[in-house]
Design a protein around this motif. Structure first.
Motif, mmCIF file in Angstrom:
data_model
loop_
_atom_site.group_PDB
_atom_site.id
_atom_site.type_symbol
_atom_site.label_atom_id
_atom_site.label_comp_id
_atom_site.label_asym_id
_atom_site.label_seq_id
_atom_site.Cartn_x
_atom_site.Cartn_y
_atom_site.Cartn_z
ATOM 1 N N ASP A 92 0.838 -1.201 0.000
ATOM 2 C CA ASP A 92 0.000 0.000 0.000
ATOM 3 C C ASP A 92 0.869 1.245 0.000
ATOM 4 O O ASP A 92 0.637 2.195 -0.754
ATOM 5 N N GLY A 93 1.914 1.241 0.842
ATOM 6 C CA GLY A 93 2.810 2.394 0.914
ATOM 7 C C GLY A 93 3.587 2.612 -0.369
ATOM 8 O O GLY A 93 3.756 3.748 -0.835
ATOM 9 N N VAL A 94 4.066 1.513 -0.970
ATOM 10 C CA VAL A 94 4.832 1.599 -2.219
ATOM 11 C C VAL A 94 3.945 2.118 -3.351
ATOM 12 O O VAL A 94 4.353 3.004 -4.126
ATOM 13 N N SER A 95 2.722 1.596 -3.457
ATOM 14 C CA SER A 95 1.828 2.051 -4.532
ATOM 15 C C SER A 95 1.367 3.487 -4.275
ATOM 16 O O SER A 95 1.213 4.264 -5.230
ATOM 17 N N ALA A 222 -5.143 -0.330 -7.534
ATOM 18 C CA ALA A 222 -5.642 -1.695 -7.340
ATOM 19 C C ALA A 222 -4.671 -2.509 -6.494
ATOM 20 O O ALA A 222 -5.089 -3.275 -5.609
ATOM 21 N N ILE A 223 -3.383 -2.350 -6.726
ATOM 22 C CA ILE A 223 -2.388 -3.122 -5.967
ATOM 23 C C ILE A 223 -2.472 -2.803 -4.481
ATOM 24 O O ILE A 223 -2.591 -3.695 -3.631
ATOM 25 N N ALA A 246 -7.052 -2.246 -15.590
ATOM 26 C CA ALA A 246 -5.858 -1.489 -15.985
ATOM 27 C C ALA A 246 -4.605 -2.349 -15.849
ATOM 28 O O ALA A 246 -3.702 -2.293 -16.695
ATOM 29 N N LEU A 247 -4.542 -3.181 -14.815
ATOM 30 C CA LEU A 247 -3.401 -4.090 -14.647
ATOM 31 C C LEU A 247 -3.344 -5.100 -15.786
ATOM 32 O O LEU A 247 -2.267 -5.449 -16.281
ATOM 33 N N THR A 248 -4.506 -5.566 -16.212
ATOM 34 C CA THR A 248 -4.569 -6.547 -17.298
ATOM 35 C C THR A 248 -3.989 -5.973 -18.587
ATOM 36 O O THR A 248 -3.263 -6.656 -19.322
ATOM 37 N N ALA A 249 -4.291 -4.714 -18.860
ATOM 38 C CA ALA A 249 -3.857 -4.089 -20.114
ATOM 39 C C ALA A 249 -2.622 -3.215 -19.941
ATOM 40 O O ALA A 249 -2.257 -2.461 -20.848
ATOM 41 N N SER A 250 -1.953 -3.290 -18.804
ATOM 42 C CA SER A 250 -0.882 -2.356 -18.459
ATOM 43 C C SER A 250 0.291 -2.377 -19.440
ATOM 44 O O SER A 250 0.731 -3.434 -19.893
ATOM 45 N N GLU A 270 -8.157 -10.357 -8.459
ATOM 46 C CA GLU A 270 -7.781 -9.935 -7.114
ATOM 47 C C GLU A 270 -6.901 -10.982 -6.432
ATOM 48 O O GLU A 270 -6.043 -10.643 -5.598
ATOM 49 N N GLU A 271 -7.064 -12.261 -6.806
ATOM 50 C CA GLU A 271 -6.212 -13.301 -6.230
ATOM 51 C C GLU A 271 -4.781 -13.170 -6.738
ATOM 52 O O GLU A 271 -3.824 -13.429 -6.003
ATOM 53 N N ASP A 272 -4.619 -12.764 -7.997
ATOM 54 C CA ASP A 272 -3.276 -12.528 -8.532
ATOM 55 C C ASP A 272 -2.565 -11.424 -7.747
ATOM 56 O O ASP A 272 -1.377 -11.534 -7.438
ATOM 57 N N VAL A 273 -3.299 -10.379 -7.422
ATOM 58 C CA VAL A 273 -2.711 -9.265 -6.661
ATOM 59 C C VAL A 273 -2.450 -9.698 -5.221
ATOM 60 O O VAL A 273 -1.371 -9.478 -4.662
ATOM 61 N N GLY A 274 -3.444 -10.358 -4.614
ATOM 62 C CA GLY A 274 -3.336 -10.711 -3.207
ATOM 63 C C GLY A 274 -2.314 -11.778 -2.909
ATOM 64 O O GLY A 274 -1.664 -11.739 -1.849
ATOM 65 N N PHE A 275 -2.128 -12.735 -3.830
ATOM 66 C CA PHE A 275 -1.256 -13.872 -3.542
ATOM 67 C C PHE A 275 0.045 -13.874 -4.332
ATOM 68 O O PHE A 275 0.961 -14.634 -3.994
ATOM 69 N N LEU A 276 0.137 -13.058 -5.384
ATOM 70 C CA LEU A 276 1.337 -13.082 -6.213
ATOM 71 C C LEU A 276 2.044 -11.725 -6.281
ATOM 72 O O LEU A 276 3.205 -11.609 -5.894
ATOM 73 N N ILE A 277 1.326 -10.706 -6.736
ATOM 74 C CA ILE A 277 1.961 -9.391 -6.904
ATOM 75 C C ILE A 277 2.223 -8.726 -5.560
ATOM 76 O O ILE A 277 3.351 -8.281 -5.269
ATOM 77 N N GLY A 278 1.195 -8.639 -4.718
ATOM 78 C CA GLY A 278 1.338 -7.970 -3.424
ATOM 79 C C GLY A 278 2.447 -8.548 -2.562
ATOM 80 O O GLY A 278 3.300 -7.799 -2.048
ATOM 81 N N PRO A 279 2.493 -9.874 -2.353
ATOM 82 C CA PRO A 279 3.553 -10.445 -1.522
ATOM 83 C C PRO A 279 4.957 -10.159 -2.027
ATOM 84 O O PRO A 279 5.886 -10.013 -1.230
#
Length: 774
Positions: A92-95, A222-223, A246-250, A270-279
């Protein structure tokens, strides 16, 4: 019976008089029910929910102090004053830092960013950083996703002549910092939505500064919004919904590199962000400075982005290993046999960047709030993170003992803290006391909230497409959890360690696959032709182009009594099934005790000495079926394990007919005396009888007084009393034994279960406990 691990809470059935009618959305009854559960009762509200509209977002002008902050920032841009964005080291802070940095750069500002080092500086603004910023010529500092608790740092900024603008979303504490401006939804009476993430607040400020809606920043919003686990409703839903697209077409090089490293193809969820990108973004700040993550999102060079993403991937792998090591060490410090109301573990050398993850794992394992701390011997302090159970508000209860902490902040379910080491015992005592006063035993159990009960026949790809319209899922808009109750036609353990459970169901040509990750150990508790209640989330499992509808299991239970069939196994081992929390009883005619920790009785035990039990293990065939039925009725078992083995079967030996008895008696009548030592073989050959058969008939005649037997020689009694074969105890015992074997040993599974069911008239009143096991 197999009891569920968690407490199941079913959603209340909604008022059926409310009818959602909309030509645009042809909704199934299941989806209508899900919308009603979310408080959506009109077609207009359903339309807005299913198709989130950016134009319905609130104006950032409603945020208190946003106009004042904007004027000050615009003045700094005009005068080319140096502006410092002060961020946080999580996703959250980075984004948030990225969003505001891009907006200010677009406006031509002379700006830079600063994210404190978690290990040397800790969370939030600090005096040293502010003084260094002043020395480097910064006279305007804007915090993002942090600062609402920085009372001292705000006074330092004021003393130095720095204008401090705080943008944050964390819980407001007793005293607000004396800053130039505080932009916070919960400090804004005129702003309708209070639950924005830190990046959501930063985005609102960016929108106000730019004077238009910056769609190009939505992917970063979104992130932070999804990764920070804020409620995905209202504005957060709209921002996440369009941000995922927007992430899909980024075209952002950093996002593209992250998606590649995470193997995300096609639509980003949201699972891609929550379990892959965010971590992965979080991993940077957990192990070192978070600058690397900001650089990744800010770079315009794809080669550089790919290199940065690779570095971040390595950091994430290192983070995973560190977490695993600390979890093992922390579990050794927890005495599972006497776990208190709150778990507090501390050890020198633990990496404080991952302690929140460790705390989450302890909460899941022990169903208790958990505080995990690293000991800092140089300052005699402990520092770390806490996670909680739904029934216990960490922030509000932590504030009740605020005097024990040097630093404290967070949310209801997560908090960060620093405190003197000598206060640890007082903290544990205080929180234990609060928890014991506020919570009941039920509050500690995990809760699964179930949206609806559906049948296998209801499940199809069309339903899954409708459910997908409710996404993105998150807090306050959870992915629907369904209960399915049916009999699987196949169940097996899968995975390299057989650690997963796979169930297959079929109804009206609909095939459903149930997969329970980490639930393989429950396979032995599933019995044939027995309905299972499952709860889980529906999804599509796609492999090599083949699509299968799948229910990903969260829990399961079996509400009917169960028969576990171990017949035919010599010395069957029941130890895997034994549960000391259950009342177990073993029935056996053997003189030796089979299991030291299980009560064992013989079939001849006095009924008055028996009590109700949970599980009955039957290790030998009973001598009498009626007696056995009485034992079952007296003990009222919920489950029965039959473990007997027949080596010398009576039932498989054909029973002599009356005609055979007549022939044999006629032989004796004719001969008067028969020496079996000499004539046994001849009789066997003449009639094709076994030796055992001849001996049995001879003993029956002996019991009836028809003959005497001495040293293998049979003498006919010339004047026997008239008796029927039924008068022989041996004859009767053989009939009874054969009937027992036929009923309890040679019957098929369904026949045996039906026999036991007829003994169990008490089952209707049986009450279920909520705990794993039998």
């Amino acid at each position: 019976m197999l009891h569920s691990k968690a407490k199941w809470e079913f959603a209340e059935k909604q008022d059926s008089t409310i009818d959602l009618q909309d030509d645009t959305f042809k909704l199934s009854p299941i989806i209508k029910e899900l919308l009603l559960q979310r408080g959506i009762t009109t077609s207009e509200a359903a339309s807005l929910f299913l198709s989130p509209d950016i134009t319905t977002l609130h104006s950032p002008g409603g945020l208190a102090a946003v106009n004042k902050a904007t004027e000050r920032i615009q003045m700094a841009i005009t005068k080319q004053e140096k502006i410092l964005i002060y961020g946080d080291y999580d996703a959250d802070g980075v984004s948030s830092t990225t969003v505001l940095l891009k907006a200010l750069q677009e406006l031509g500002a002379d700006c830079d960013y600063y994210i404190p080092n978690r290990f040397s500086e800790g969370y939030g603004p600090n005096e040293t950083a502010f003084r260094e910023a002043f020395d480097h010529g910064f006279r305007l500092i804007i915090t993002v996703d942090t600062g609402i608790a920085s009372v001292h740092e705000a006074s330092v900024a004021k003393e130095l002549g720095i204008d401090l603008i705080i943008t944050d979303h964390h819980e407001v504490q007793e005293q607000l910092p004396d800053a130039f401006a505080v932009i916070h939804p919960k400090c804004s009476p005129d702003y309708p939505f209070k639950e924005l993430a830190g990046v959501g607040v930063a985005f609102k400020l960016a929108e106000h500064l730019l004077g238009y809606f910056p769609k190009h920043l939505l992917e970063f919003v979104a992130i932070g919004t999804i990764a920070d686990l804020v409620p995905l409703v209202k504005e957060n839903r709209i921002l996440a919904y369009h941000g995922l697209r927007a992430l899909t077409a980024s075209d952002n090089p950093g996002i593209k590199a992250l998606k590649k490293i995470c193997k995300i193809e096609g639509r980003v969820t949201e699972e891609d962000v929550g379990f892959l990108i965010g971590p992965r973004i979080n991993a940077v700040g957990r192990l070192q400075d978070a600058d690397l993550a900001v650089q990744l999102l800010m770079t315009e060079d794809q080669v550089e982005a790919n290199q940065l993403a690779e570095e971040i991937q390595l950091l994430n792998q290192e983070r995973q290993q560190i977490v695993n090591d600390i979890v093992k060490e922390a579990e050794k410090l927890v005495h599972s046999d006497r776990v208190k109301s709150v778990i507090i573990v501390a050890k020198e050398g633990w990496n404080e960047g991952v302690l929140g993850i460790v705390a989450s794992k302890l909460v899941r394992k022990y169903d208790r709030p958990a505080i995990v701390l690293t000991i800092k011997p140089d300052t005699s302090e402990v520092k770390g993170s806490a996670r909680s159970i739904p029934a216990f508000d960490l922030f509000s209860n932590g504030m009740k003992v605020r005097e024990l902490f040097t630093h404290f902040g967070g949310h209801s379910q997560a908090a960060g803290m620093t405190l003197p080491r000598e206060n640890l015992e007082s903290l544990e005592e205080s929180l234990n006391k609060i928890i014991q006063e506020e919570l009941t035993e039920d509050d500690f159990k995990q809760v699964i909230k179930i949206s609806n009960t559906i049948s296998v026949a209801d499940i199809n790809e069309e339903l899954l497409k409708e459910i997908d319209k409710l996404a993105p899922f998150g807090m306050k808009n959870p992915k629907p959890v369904f209960e399915v109750n049916d009999i699987p036609f196949e169940s097996r353990q899968i995975g390299s360690n057989q650690s997963h459970l796979k169930l297959l169901f079929k109804k009206d040509n609909v095939m459903l696959e149930g997969i329970g990750f980490g639930m393989g150990e429950l396979r032995p508790y599933i019995t044939p032709h027995t309905a299972i209640s499952l709860v889980g989330e529906l999804g599509i499992n796609e492999w090599n182009g083949n699509k299968k509808i799948q229910l990903v299991l969260q829990d399961m239970r079996i509400e009917s009594w169960q028969l576990f069939d171990h017949r035919g196994k010599k010395n069957a081992d029941i130890s895997p099934f034994l549960d000391n929390s259950k009342r177990n009883l073993l029935l056996s005619n053997r003189s030796t005790k089979l299991y030291s920790d299980v009560d064992q009785v013989a079939f001849s035990a006095e009924l008055s000495s028996l009590t109700e039990i949970d599980v009955l293990y039957v290790y030998d065939l009973p001598p009498d079926l009626s007696q056995f039925k009485e034992i079952i009725r007296k003990t009222n078992p919920a489950n029965i394990h039959v473990c007997y083995y027949v080596e010398d079967s009576t039932y498989l030996k054909s029973f002599p007919s009356r005609e055979e008895f007549k022939w044999y008696y006629a032989l004796l009548l004719k001969r008067k005396v028969v020496d079996m030592k000499q004539e046994m073989t001849a009789i066997m050959n003449t009639r094709g009888w076994s030796k055992e058969r001849i001996i049995f008939m001879s003993k029956v005649f002996f019991e009836l007084g028809f003959v005497t037997i001495e040293n293998g020689v049979i003498h006919l009694n010339p004047q026997p009393l008239k008796k029927d074969l039924q008068d022989s105890p041996l004859y009767q015992d053989r009939i009874k034994r054969a009937e027992i074997e036929k009923t309890l040993y040679y019957s098929n599974y369904n026949e045996l279960k039906e026999w036991f069911s007829n003994c169990m008239d008490y089952l209707e009143s049986a009450k279920e406990e909520v705990a794993h096991g039998l």
